[in-house]
Design an enzyme around this catalytic site. Structure first.
Site, PDB file in Angstrom:
ATOM      1  N   ASN A   9       0.877  -1.173   0.000  1.00 13.68           N
ATOM      2  CA  ASN A   9       0.000   0.000   0.000  1.00 13.68           C
ATOM      3  C   ASN A   9       0.915   1.223   0.000  1.00 13.68           C
ATOM      4  OD1 ASN A   9      -1.806   2.049   0.479  1.00 13.68           O
ATOM      5  ND2 ASN A   9      -2.306   1.432   2.575  1.00 13.68           N
ATOM      6  N   TRP A  10       1.054   1.807  -1.173  1.00 12.42           N
ATOM      7  CA  TRP A  10       1.987   2.940  -1.291  1.00 12.42           C
ATOM      8  C   TRP A  10       1.460   4.195  -0.611  1.00 12.42           C
ATOM      9  CZ3 TRP A  10       3.847   2.927  -7.156  1.00 12.42           C
ATOM     10  CH2 TRP A  10       4.569   1.744  -7.395  1.00 12.42           C
ATOM     11  N   LYS A  11       0.162   4.223  -0.314  1.00  7.54           N
ATOM     12  CA  LYS A  11      -0.467   5.426   0.251  1.00  7.54           C
ATOM     13  C   LYS A  11      -0.187   6.618  -0.676  1.00  7.54           C
ATOM     14  CE  LYS A  11      -0.186   3.283   4.730  1.00  7.54           C
ATOM     15  NZ  LYS A  11      -0.111   3.399   6.174  1.00  7.54           N
ATOM     16  N   HIS A  94      -9.551   1.544   4.534  1.00  5.91           N
ATOM     17  CA  HIS A  94      -8.303   1.658   5.298  1.00  5.91           C
ATOM     18  C   HIS A  94      -8.525   2.586   6.494  1.00  5.91           C
ATOM     19  CE1 HIS A  94      -4.212   2.714   6.365  1.00  5.91           C
ATOM     20  NE2 HIS A  94      -3.849   1.590   5.772  1.00  5.91           N
ATOM     21  N   GLU A  96      -6.870   4.913   7.651  1.00  2.33           N
ATOM     22  CA  GLU A  96      -6.623   6.335   7.365  1.00  2.33           C
ATOM     23  C   GLU A  96      -7.830   6.964   6.669  1.00  2.33           C
ATOM     24  OE1 GLU A  96      -2.885   5.709   5.383  1.00  2.33           O
ATOM     25  OE2 GLU A  96      -2.009   5.113   7.299  1.00  2.33           O
ATOM     26  N   GLU A 164      -5.773  -4.876  10.434  1.00  4.73           N
ATOM     27  CA  GLU A 164      -4.744  -3.881  10.732  1.00  4.73           C
ATOM     28  C   GLU A 164      -5.068  -3.164  12.031  1.00  4.73           C
ATOM     29  OE1 GLU A 164      -2.565  -2.683   6.871  1.00  4.73           O
ATOM     30  OE2 GLU A 164      -4.255  -1.344   7.104  1.00  4.73           O
ATOM     31  N   GLY A 170       2.230   2.195  10.782  1.00  2.75           N
ATOM     32  CA  GLY A 170       3.203   3.278  10.647  1.00  2.75           C
ATOM     33  C   GLY A 170       3.889   3.661  11.947  1.00  2.75           C
ATOM     34  N   SER A 210       3.105  -2.201  10.292  1.00  5.98           N
ATOM     35  CA  SER A 210       4.551  -2.288  10.533  1.00  5.98           C
ATOM     36  C   SER A 210       5.128  -3.679  10.229  1.00  5.98           C
ATOM     37  CB  SER A 210       4.903  -1.863  11.960  1.00  5.98           C
ATOM     38  OG  SER A 210       4.505  -0.521  12.180  1.00  5.98           O
ATOM     39  N   GLY A 231       2.712  -1.089   4.255  1.00  3.45           N
ATOM     40  CA  GLY A 231       2.812   0.333   3.919  1.00  3.45           C
ATOM     41  C   GLY A 231       4.269   0.709   3.702  1.00  3.45           C
ATOM     42  N   GLY A 232       4.891   1.244   4.737  1.00  3.74           N
ATOM     43  CA  GLY A 232       6.258   1.770   4.650  1.00  3.74           C
ATOM     44  C   GLY A 232       7.240   0.850   3.936  1.00  3.74           C
TER      45      GLY A 232
END
Ligand code: PGA
Length: 248
Positions: A9-11, A94, A96, A164, A170, A210, A231-232
């Site tokens: 997930n590049w966001k 998600h 976010e 999640e 994150g 994470s 993500g990251g």
């Protein structure tokens, strides 16, 4: 029996040019992957990344989809717009989106129906906040998110669920493998109750929050965990390919 699925997930990261460079670096590193590999990219990256992924084993995903087919919804993107560019997966709900953009179980549910009707595979995100975990509400929160968010779906075996925990996203804090396994077991049990035991056995449930090259092996060794939403660590080809090859 369930094929693992590792999705990035590049966001809101990577311009189209940066995205193409990333997938060009990634493709050879994951060409021999035993699991499904997906990158969920920003809308504006979709055309270029889609072209760059042609002929590879990396599948393309988006990070949201609107529930209407078309119409007066300024700033939104429909399922058919995604399909036109070869998008196969879409992240829905998600945390976010829930936190910053007013996404609710009701809008998640509408998006799920629209995505499935269009032939997209939704990756629906559910998870509890730190306060909810600490006050023993995790299962109650997930129960509502499943019952409301997935309401009226006739076959959950087609979807992917990403568990999640919001406090792990994150933050560098990961749920322990045991915690994640136990909670995903609860999600599967709830799906068996709400839908059917057979589809609950088939539905792939990822862990997200994470997840990285270091902790992926332990998480993926758990019987209930069928993949990861990353993500990251999906923003660097090397890191992401380590997770794709979690069992090495
Ligand atoms: P993270 O993000 O891996 O950076 O924690 C996961 C996600 O939000 O899907």
């Amino acid at each position: 029996m369930r094929k693992p699925i590792i999705a990035g997930n590049w966001k809101m990261n990577n311009t189209a040019a940066e995205g193409v460079a990333l997938v060009e670096a990634l493709k050879p590193l994951v060409a021999d992957a035993a699991c499904d590999v997906v990158v969920c990219v920003p809308f504006t990256d979709i055309p270029a990344v889609s072209a760059a992924l042609k002929g590879s084993n990396v599948r393309l995903g988006a990070q949201n989809v609107h529930f209407a087919e078309k119409g007066a919804y300024t700033g939104e993107i429909s399922a058919s717009m995604l399909k036109e560019y070869g998008v196969e997966y879409v992240i829905i709900g998600h945390s976010e989106r829930r936190q910053y953009f007013g996404e609710t179980d009701e809008t998640v549910n509408k998006r799920m129906h629209a995505a499935l009707a269009a032939g997209l595979i939704p990756i629906v995100c559910i998870g509890e906040s730190l306060e909810e975990r600490e006050t023993g509400k995790t299962e109650a929160v997930l129960d509502v998110q499943i019952r409301e968010g997935l309401k009226g779906l006739d076959d959950v075996s087609r979807i992917v669920i990403a568990y999640e925990p919001v406090w792990a996203i994150g933050t560098g804090k990961t749920a322990t493998a045991e915690q994640a396994n136990e909670t995903i077991g609860f999600i599967r049990k709830t799906c068996a109750e709400v839908f059917c035991p057979k589809c609950a056995e088939k539905v792939r449930i990822q862990y997200g929050g994470s997840m990285n090259a270091k902790n992926c092996k332990e998480l993926m060794a758990m019987p209930e965990i069928d993949g990861g939403l990353i993500g990251g660590a999906s923003l660097k080809a090397e890191d992401f390919s380590h997770i794709v090859h979690y069992d090495r």
